[in-house]
Design an enzyme around this catalytic site. Structure first.
Site, mmCIF file in Angstrom:
data_model
loop_
_atom_site.group_PDB
_atom_site.id
_atom_site.type_symbol
_atom_site.label_atom_id
_atom_site.label_comp_id
_atom_site.label_asym_id
_atom_site.label_seq_id
_atom_site.Cartn_x
_atom_site.Cartn_y
_atom_site.Cartn_z
ATOM 1 N N PRO A 1 0.814 -1.215 0.000
ATOM 2 C CA PRO A 1 0.000 0.000 0.000
ATOM 3 C C PRO A 1 0.856 1.277 0.000
ATOM 4 O O PRO A 1 0.534 2.246 -0.680
ATOM 5 C CB PRO A 1 -0.825 -0.123 1.282
ATOM 6 C CG PRO A 1 -0.928 -1.609 1.515
ATOM 7 C CD PRO A 1 0.368 -2.195 1.017
ATOM 8 N N SER B 1 5.558 2.309 -7.028
ATOM 9 C CA SER B 1 6.686 2.455 -7.954
ATOM 10 C C SER B 1 8.010 2.322 -7.210
ATOM 11 O O SER B 1 8.997 1.839 -7.764
ATOM 12 C CB SER B 1 6.627 3.834 -8.634
ATOM 13 O OG SER B 1 5.449 3.956 -9.373
ATOM 14 N N ARG C 1 9.035 -7.541 -18.322
ATOM 15 C CA ARG C 1 8.584 -6.377 -19.093
ATOM 16 C C ARG C 1 8.511 -6.713 -20.584
ATOM 17 O O ARG C 1 7.706 -6.146 -21.310
ATOM 18 C CB ARG C 1 9.510 -5.177 -18.826
ATOM 19 C CG ARG C 1 9.222 -4.556 -17.484
ATOM 20 C CD ARG C 1 10.174 -3.462 -17.071
ATOM 21 N NE ARG C 1 9.796 -2.979 -15.737
ATOM 22 C CZ ARG C 1 10.529 -2.182 -14.981
ATOM 23 N NH1 ARG C 1 11.694 -1.740 -15.401
ATOM 24 N NH2 ARG C 1 10.090 -1.795 -13.786
ATOM 25 N N ARG D 1 -18.164 -1.483 -43.447
ATOM 26 C CA ARG D 1 -19.164 -0.469 -43.087
ATOM 27 C C ARG D 1 -19.230 0.646 -44.135
ATOM 28 O O ARG D 1 -18.203 1.212 -44.513
ATOM 29 C CB ARG D 1 -18.773 0.116 -41.713
ATOM 30 C CG ARG D 1 -19.604 1.292 -41.250
ATOM 31 C CD ARG D 1 -20.923 0.875 -40.685
ATOM 32 N NE ARG D 1 -21.587 1.962 -39.990
ATOM 33 C CZ ARG D 1 -22.854 1.897 -39.623
ATOM 34 N NH1 ARG D 1 -23.577 0.826 -39.871
ATOM 35 N NH2 ARG D 1 -23.404 2.911 -38.980
ATOM 36 N N GLY E 1 -20.245 3.915 -32.614
ATOM 37 C CA GLY E 1 -21.110 3.479 -31.506
ATOM 38 C C GLY E 1 -21.011 1.981 -31.268
ATOM 39 O O GLY E 1 -21.068 1.513 -30.123
ATOM 40 N N GLU F 1 4.093 -3.687 -13.747
ATOM 41 C CA GLU F 1 5.497 -3.969 -14.100
ATOM 42 C C GLU F 1 6.278 -2.668 -14.320
ATOM 43 O O GLU F 1 7.192 -2.618 -15.144
ATOM 44 C CB GLU F 1 5.596 -4.818 -15.364
ATOM 45 C CG GLU F 1 5.030 -6.185 -15.242
ATOM 46 C CD GLU F 1 5.790 -7.016 -14.255
ATOM 47 O OE1 GLU F 1 6.912 -7.401 -14.547
ATOM 48 O OE2 GLU F 1 5.248 -7.242 -13.154
HETATM 49 C C1 LIG Z 1 -4.357 -4.847 -12.221
HETATM 50 C C2 LIG Z 1 -3.050 -4.705 -11.533
HETATM 51 C C3 LIG Z 1 -2.231 -5.815 -11.374
HETATM 52 C C4 LIG Z 1 -1.019 -5.710 -10.692
HETATM 53 N N1 LIG Z 1 -0.261 -6.841 -10.456
HETATM 54 C C5 LIG Z 1 0.795 -6.765 -9.609
HETATM 55 C C6 LIG Z 1 1.485 -7.953 -9.175
HETATM 56 O O1 LIG Z 1 1.153 -9.064 -9.588
HETATM 57 N N2 LIG Z 1 2.494 -7.820 -8.278
HETATM 58 C C7 LIG Z 1 2.880 -6.617 -7.776
HETATM 59 O O2 LIG Z 1 3.787 -6.581 -6.949
HETATM 60 N N3 LIG Z 1 2.257 -5.472 -8.168
HETATM 61 C C8 LIG Z 1 1.233 -5.519 -9.061
HETATM 62 N N4 LIG Z 1 0.572 -4.379 -9.450
HETATM 63 C C9 LIG Z 1 1.012 -3.105 -8.908
HETATM 64 C C10 LIG Z 1 1.651 -2.189 -9.946
HETATM 65 O O3 LIG Z 1 2.908 -2.687 -10.303
HETATM 66 C C11 LIG Z 1 1.692 -0.785 -9.321
HETATM 67 O O4 LIG Z 1 0.360 -0.305 -9.311
HETATM 68 C C12 LIG Z 1 2.596 0.155 -10.087
HETATM 69 O O5 LIG Z 1 3.924 -0.258 -9.950
HETATM 70 C C13 LIG Z 1 2.457 1.598 -9.624
HETATM 71 O O6 LIG Z 1 2.439 1.713 -8.228
HETATM 72 P P1 LIG Z 1 1.274 2.556 -7.526
HETATM 73 O O7 LIG Z 1 -0.020 2.050 -8.052
HETATM 74 O O8 LIG Z 1 1.476 2.501 -6.057
HETATM 75 O O9 LIG Z 1 1.449 4.026 -8.047
HETATM 76 P P2 LIG Z 1 2.467 5.138 -7.527
HETATM 77 O O10 LIG Z 1 3.834 4.577 -7.402
HETATM 78 O O11 LIG Z 1 1.880 5.797 -6.333
HETATM 79 O O12 LIG Z 1 2.456 6.138 -8.750
HETATM 80 C C14 LIG Z 1 1.370 7.022 -9.038
HETATM 81 C C15 LIG Z 1 1.750 7.865 -10.252
HETATM 82 O O13 LIG Z 1 2.946 8.607 -9.953
HETATM 83 C C16 LIG Z 1 3.934 8.304 -10.924
HETATM 84 N N5 LIG Z 1 5.264 8.249 -10.316
HETATM 85 C C17 LIG Z 1 5.645 7.596 -9.185
HETATM 86 N N6 LIG Z 1 6.946 7.720 -8.978
HETATM 87 C C18 LIG Z 1 7.436 8.460 -10.013
HETATM 88 C C19 LIG Z 1 8.720 8.920 -10.388
HETATM 89 N N7 LIG Z 1 9.817 8.630 -9.677
HETATM 90 N N8 LIG Z 1 8.839 9.659 -11.514
HETATM 91 C C20 LIG Z 1 7.753 9.956 -12.274
HETATM 92 N N9 LIG Z 1 6.505 9.543 -11.974
HETATM 93 C C21 LIG Z 1 6.349 8.798 -10.865
HETATM 94 C C22 LIG Z 1 3.562 6.949 -11.482
HETATM 95 O O14 LIG Z 1 4.133 6.722 -12.753
HETATM 96 C C23 LIG Z 1 2.058 7.026 -11.494
HETATM 97 O O15 LIG Z 1 1.641 7.684 -12.648
HETATM 98 C C24 LIG Z 1 -0.607 -4.451 -10.185
HETATM 99 C C25 LIG Z 1 -1.414 -3.321 -10.376
HETATM 100 C C26 LIG Z 1 -2.628 -3.444 -11.019
HETATM 101 C C27 LIG Z 1 -3.489 -2.224 -11.161
#
Ligand SMILES: Cc1cc2nc3c(=O)[nH]c(=O)nc-3n(C[C@H](O)[C@H](O)[C@H](O)COP(=O)(O)OP(=O)(O)OC[C@H]3O[C@@H](n4cnc5c(N)ncnc54)[C@H](O)[C@@H]3O)c2cc1C
Length: 383
Positions: free
Chosen positions: A128, A132, A245, A270, A342, A365
């Site tokens: 939580p 990133s 990736r 179409r 549509g 990822e």
């Molecule tokens: C459907 C789904 C499946 C997933 N599956 C997995 C899984 O199997 N295992 C797992 O571990 N995780 C998984 N994830 C998690 C996913 O990897 C994270 O959601 C992602 O890495 C981004 O983290 P966050 O959501 O906390 O966003 P945040 O890190 O809070 O980022 C929010 C925004 O800020 C930007 N940001 C953050 N830091 C920077 C920076 N340094 N520079 C520029 N921009 C930045 C981000 O690009 C994003 O646009 C999954 C997520 C989803 C939605």
């Protein structure tokens, strides 16, 4: 330089296409998408035919092929159906970490089962408070009475509620500086006391995969459950991203191609204002843009996959492939919905599902911003 696939690669691509055409039923896909359920029967068949874990060594149940061949399969699957393809591609998620760093026991037990349809794997990195930025984990694993004792919560975990094994990134040395040098990966089995997984809620796309919050409350695991080296978990995950990736980029290329195929066919059928949509220059330019973006994304993805298999690990190239293929999937599916007008907005015509399924390729990822950070970081550091 030779851009031709080998005979074996062409056969694999063809086999994946034929399998998807025969087994990926549109109504089944819509049902799983609506119900948020994993397509277990199709997944089992794909495993039986050796498509899942195609890149695992033969001695551990795979086909002994590379990331490239895995990318070809995943691309074909997602081309035929964005949701079914993604669910199957992710069914062995993070197993590559075991393949690269697991003990012989981990490999024989887990990889073999994952490839044969006996197990589903999950990679638990995100928390939580750490998305990133996974350089520091709140989830801890401490050695107590000859076992690992794991506490913490992971979120957004693909396959979270259906996985049989969880690969968990934990802080094993809370005093490590920098913190990421104190992280390790631990293998946790389904049903371990204290392990709980609950879906995080309804979501936009890839609805055939479970996305869960997975919590560990005093979960114990044997010391042998350590994957790779203690204190190297963060590095093992970064290496995994170089591989995974490419796979996500391949899903994105497949999703884009599948949406394009449908849009092109529709544009040729179409009629409006007394001519086919394909006869309007506005549509022709869309078709040219889409086809060009897809071809460029595919080339980058194949190059990244090929380099990986040659042992030339290049995080810049992998990030470029993932970033560009993800962007392409989002742009192409948007244009595909637009070309169908549509009708494109309706569930029945599939491209709306491709549109919803495409977006995640720019988020998980590593978001597209994180990919750009990697690309720019490497370019700027280079002398
Ligand atoms: C459907 C789904 C499946 C997933 N599956 C997995 C899984 O199997 N295992 C797992 O571990 N995780 C998984 N994830 C998690 C996913 O990897 C994270 O959601 C992602 O890495 C981004 O983290 P966050 O959501 O906390 O966003 P945040 O890190 O809070 O980022 C929010 C925004 O800020 C930007 N940001 C953050 N830091 C920077 C920076 N340094 N520079 C520029 N921009 C930045 C981000 O690009 C994003 O646009 C999954 C997520 C989803 C939605």
């Amino acid at each position: 330089m030779d851009f031709e696939l080998t005979k074996e690669q062409k056969d694999i691509k063809q086999a994946a296409r034929e399998f998807a055409e025969g087994e990926f039923d549109k109504d089944l896909a819509i049902k799983h998408d609506k119900e948020h359920s994993f397509p277990r029967s199709v997944w089992k068949k794909a495993c039986e035919l050796g498509f899942v874990g195609i890149h695992f060594p033969e001695e551990f149940g795979g086909q002994g092929l590379g990331v490239f061949e895995n990318a070809l399969v995943v691309e074909e699957f997602c081309r035929k159906d964005s949701g079914l393809g993604t669910a199957l591609a992710l069914s062995d998620f993070a197993s590559e970490i075991i393949m690269r760093h697991g003990t012989k026991e981990h490999k024989s037990r887990v990889l073999r089962a994952v490839a044969s349809g006996g197990m589903i794997s999950a990679g638990c990195f995100t928390e939580p408070n750490h998305g990133s930025d996974i350089t520091c984990m709140d989830t801890s694993a401490a050695k107590e009475n000859g076992k690992w004792l794991i506490n913490g919560t992971k979120t957004f975990i693909t396959n979270g509620t259906i996985a049989d094994v969880y690969i968990v990134l934990s802080q094993t040395d809370p005093n490590a500086k920098p913190t990421y040098r104190g992280q390790s990966l631990i293998l946790v089995e389904k049903g371990a006391p204290g392990l709980d997984a609950n879906d995080v809620g309804d979501k936009m796309g890839i609805r055939m995969t479970s996305t869960a919050e997975v919590s560990f409350s005093g979960v114990s695991a044997p010391l042998e459950a350590l994957i790779g080296e203690e204190g190297k978990g963060f590095y093992h995950v970064l290496e995994f991203f170089d591989e995974s990736r490419v796979e996500i980029a391949a899903t994105a290329v497949g999703i884009a191609q599948g949406a394009f195929d449908r849009a092109l066919a529709y544009a040729k059928e179409r009629q409006q204002f007394g001519q086919r949509l394909a006869d309007f220059q506005a549509t022709q330019h869309k078709i040219a843009d889409m086809a060009t973006w897809i071809e460029a994304a595919r080339l980058l993805t194949y190059q990244a996959a090929w380099n990986f298999d040659q042992g030339r690990i290049d995080p810049k190239l992998t990030s470029m492939a993932k970033f560009y293929a993800g962007r392409t999937a989002v742009l192409v599916t948007d244009e595909a919905v637009q070309i169908l007008g549509g009708y494109g907005y309706m569930l029945e015509n599939e491209v709306e599902r491709y549109y919803r399924d495409a977006k995640i390729t720019e988020i998980y990822e590593g978001t597209k911003e994180i990919q750009k950070n990697t690309i720019a970081g490497i370019l700027i550091k280079k002398k």
